[in-house]
Design a protein around this motif. Structure first.
Motif, PDB file in Angstrom:
ATOM      1  N   PRO A  40       0.813  -1.224   0.000  1.00 25.85           N
ATOM      2  CA  PRO A  40       0.000   0.000   0.000  1.00 25.85           C
ATOM      3  C   PRO A  40       0.842   1.267   0.000  1.00 25.85           C
ATOM      4  O   PRO A  40       2.001   1.258   0.414  1.00 25.85           O
ATOM      5  N   TYR A  53      -4.380   2.310   0.235  1.00 25.77           N
ATOM      6  CA  TYR A  53      -3.978   2.493  -1.153  1.00 25.77           C
ATOM      7  C   TYR A  53      -5.217   2.802  -1.992  1.00 25.77           C
ATOM      8  O   TYR A  53      -6.339   2.822  -1.477  1.00 25.77           O
ATOM      9  N   THR A  63      -6.027  -2.274   3.635  1.00 23.56           N
ATOM     10  CA  THR A  63      -5.493  -3.623   3.527  1.00 23.56           C
ATOM     11  C   THR A  63      -4.836  -4.069   4.836  1.00 23.56           C
ATOM     12  O   THR A  63      -4.251  -3.259   5.548  1.00 23.56           O
ATOM     13  N   SER A  68      -6.880  -6.876   0.513  1.00 26.65           N
ATOM     14  CA  SER A  68      -7.798  -5.746   0.575  1.00 26.65           C
ATOM     15  C   SER A  68      -9.006  -6.142   1.413  1.00 26.65           C
ATOM     16  O   SER A  68      -9.697  -7.113   1.108  1.00 26.65           O
TER      17      SER A  68
END
Length: 94
Positions: A40, A53, A63, A68
């Motif tokens: 990320p 991210y 995440t 995720s």
């Protein structure tokens, strides 16, 4: 400045990274690469697969462990895991 290691420090005489800022900093715009679930854009020390991210335009992803877990999009939010609530919760409608 640590010229031998190409490091610059603000608020420190011993920078640990290429740009090491100790204290408060501000900027009008802060741009970073989109990142990914496994790497990320915004992470925490010693835990580089945990963070935030953007997987695509207008999407903010969270995440953990390189997976995720939660995404905020212009159309709403989605999660790869169930939400758990400990204690009281209420809602007016679904």
């Amino acid at each position: 400045m640590d010229g031998g290691n190409e490091r610059v420090g603000i608020g420190t005489t011993n920078p640990l990274t290429r740009l090491d800022i100790r204290g408060t900093a501000s900027a009008s715009v802060f741009q970073v690469p989109r990142g990914s679930a496994t790497l990320p854009s915004f992470t925490f020390s010693n835990d580089i697969n945990l963070g935030i991210y953007s997987s695509e335009s207008d999407t903010l992803n969270f995440t953990t462990d390189g997976i995720s877990r939660f995404a905020l999009q212009s159309s709403g939010a989605s999660s790869s895991v169930n939400f758990e609530i400990s204690g009281n919760a209420s809602t007016s409608a679904f």
